[in-house]
Design a protein around this motif. Structure first.
Motif, PDB file in Angstrom:
ATOM      1  N   GLU A   1     -11.591 -37.822 -10.227  1.00  0.00           N
ATOM      2  CA  GLU A   1     -11.531 -38.145 -11.649  1.00  0.00           C
ATOM      3  C   GLU A   1     -12.089 -39.548 -11.897  1.00  0.00           C
ATOM      4  O   GLU A   1     -12.817 -39.777 -12.859  1.00  0.00           O
ATOM      5  N   ILE A   2     -11.736 -40.479 -11.002  1.00  0.00           N
ATOM      6  CA  ILE A   2     -12.239 -41.849 -11.138  1.00  0.00           C
ATOM      7  C   ILE A   2     -13.754 -41.875 -10.994  1.00  0.00           C
ATOM      8  O   ILE A   2     -14.463 -42.504 -11.783  1.00  0.00           O
ATOM      9  N   ALA A   3     -14.270 -41.175  -9.970  1.00  0.00           N
ATOM     10  CA  ALA A   3     -15.718 -41.157  -9.735  1.00  0.00           C
ATOM     11  C   ALA A   3     -16.458 -40.528 -10.906  1.00  0.00           C
ATOM     12  O   ALA A   3     -17.621 -40.865 -11.176  1.00  0.00           O
TER      13      ALA A   3
ATOM     14  N   PRO B   1     -17.417 -46.716   3.881  1.00  0.00           N
ATOM     15  CA  PRO B   1     -18.028 -47.534   2.830  1.00  0.00           C
ATOM     16  C   PRO B   1     -18.820 -48.691   3.399  1.00  0.00           C
ATOM     17  O   PRO B   1     -18.508 -49.202   4.472  1.00  0.00           O
ATOM     18  N   ARG B   2     -19.837 -49.108   2.668  1.00  0.00           N
ATOM     19  CA  ARG B   2     -20.659 -50.247   3.044  1.00  0.00           C
ATOM     20  C   ARG B   2     -20.379 -51.377   2.042  1.00  0.00           C
ATOM     21  O   ARG B   2     -20.976 -51.447   0.968  1.00  0.00           O
TER      22      ARG B   2
ATOM     23  N   SER C   1     -17.301 -55.288  -9.839  1.00  0.00           N
ATOM     24  CA  SER C   1     -18.023 -55.493  -8.579  1.00  0.00           C
ATOM     25  C   SER C   1     -18.779 -54.239  -8.146  1.00  0.00           C
ATOM     26  O   SER C   1     -18.453 -53.121  -8.546  1.00  0.00           O
ATOM     27  N   ASP C   2     -19.788 -54.457  -7.296  1.00  0.00           N
ATOM     28  CA  ASP C   2     -20.518 -53.329  -6.716  1.00  0.00           C
ATOM     29  C   ASP C   2     -19.615 -52.517  -5.790  1.00  0.00           C
ATOM     30  O   ASP C   2     -19.735 -51.288  -5.703  1.00  0.00           O
ATOM     31  N   ASP C   3     -18.709 -53.202  -5.098  1.00  0.00           N
ATOM     32  CA  ASP C   3     -17.828 -52.517  -4.159  1.00  0.00           C
ATOM     33  C   ASP C   3     -16.927 -51.505  -4.851  1.00  0.00           C
ATOM     34  O   ASP C   3     -16.522 -50.501  -4.255  1.00  0.00           O
TER      35      ASP C   3
ATOM     36  N   ARG D   1     -17.461 -43.588  -4.100  1.00  0.00           N
ATOM     37  CA  ARG D   1     -18.681 -42.865  -3.726  1.00  0.00           C
ATOM     38  C   ARG D   1     -18.653 -42.503  -2.237  1.00  0.00           C
ATOM     39  O   ARG D   1     -18.977 -41.372  -1.848  1.00  0.00           O
ATOM     40  N   ALA D   2     -18.224 -43.459  -1.414  1.00  0.00           N
ATOM     41  CA  ALA D   2     -18.151 -43.197   0.022  1.00  0.00           C
ATOM     42  C   ALA D   2     -17.102 -42.139   0.340  1.00  0.00           C
ATOM     43  O   ALA D   2     -17.300 -41.297   1.224  1.00  0.00           O
TER      44      ALA D   2
END
Length: 265
Positions: free
Chosen positions: A77-79, A260-261, A244-246, A252-253
């Motif tokens: 749901e968040i994604a 995750p990266r 943030s990008d993170d 996503r990861a």
């Protein structure tokens, strides 16, 4: 008010037990009882129901999943950009964590209570858990923040240094150790948490309801007197992380089933 169970296809079930105990059961086993919009709406409605019913003297929050109390927020749901649907205006996350309640709530935990699932437990007044249970705030694994009160409620029920370790490492604490520190009120064998929680509810229900309500109101005030400030600080932390990008990388990861990266940006 009827004490009949909820319809079997509902994501949260309601049942009246022992005449004065409401059992509210999270029932999305296929999603490990992750919270979506339907769960949040149902929980808020059931809180209102139990608060209005003068016959209800205690509420037990349970799980239909044999191994998981709740996995917390539904990351799918968040994604998909539907984070706002996981909360209600009055109750916050899952319609529960910031809800005003006079009735005592008991969490019956017989499995993993992680992330928002742990925050649901922390929103309850008492915890009964079996030795199969564990608790944790693993949000930092996904580049997220425990946004539903866990960051300031966990240090209230555990020694601060232990709570900080759990928050920073994302590692869980098992029920036996949590009981040792006082986080868990009563520890049971696997499969017996609900029965023990019902016993605790009956012991509460044997007392004068108004006296219990008013006594708990004073006791809760001692714990919650600075909660508005802490909630504001939590909101500020969420805003910083969300920019943030993170924050995008973590969910996503998870969906792509890879590590995750992190970039720290």
């Amino acid at each position: 008010m009827s004490g009949s169970p909820s319809a079997p296809d509902e994501v949260v079930r309601y049942e009246l037990r022992d005449g004065h105990t409401a059992v509210i059961t999270l029932d999305r086993p296929e999603a490990r009882n992750a919270v979506n919009g339907a769960v949040a709406a149902a929980m808020e409605a059931l809180i209102d129901r139990t608060e209005r019913d003068p016959e209800i003297r205690a509420v037990v929050l349970a799980s239909s999943h044999p191994e998981v109390f709740s996995a917390g927020a539904d990351l799918k749901e968040i994604a998909a950009g539907r984070r706002a649907g996981l909360r209600t205006e009055r109750g916050g996350f899952a319609g529960l964590v910031f809800a005003r309640r006079d009735k005592p709530w008991i969490a019956a935990v017989d499995g993993k209570a992680l992330a928002g699932g742990c925050e649901l437990v922390l929103a309850c007044d008492m915890v009964v858990a079996s030795t199969a249970a564990s608790f944790g705030l693993p949000e930092v694994l996904r580049g997220l923040v425990a946004a539903a009160g866990g960051l300031y409620r966990l240090p209230r029920v555990l020694p601060p240094n232990v709570a900080l370790e759990l928050i920073a490492t994302a590692l869980p604490i098992d029920a036996t150790r949590a009981h040792h520190f006082g986080f868990v009120n009563r520890l049971t064998a696997p499969g017996q948490a609900l029965d023990e929680a019902l016993l605790l509810a009956r012991q509460i229900g044997a007392n004068a309801p108004i006296a219990v309500r008013e006594s708990l109101r004073v006791a809760r005030a001692a714990l919650d007197r600075i909660e508005p400030e802490l909630r504001q600080r939590s909101a500020e932390a969420i805003a910083t992380v969300a920019a943030s990008d993170d924050y995008q990388e973590g969910p996503r990861a998870f969906i792509e089933k890879r590590a995750p990266r992190w970039t720290g940006r």
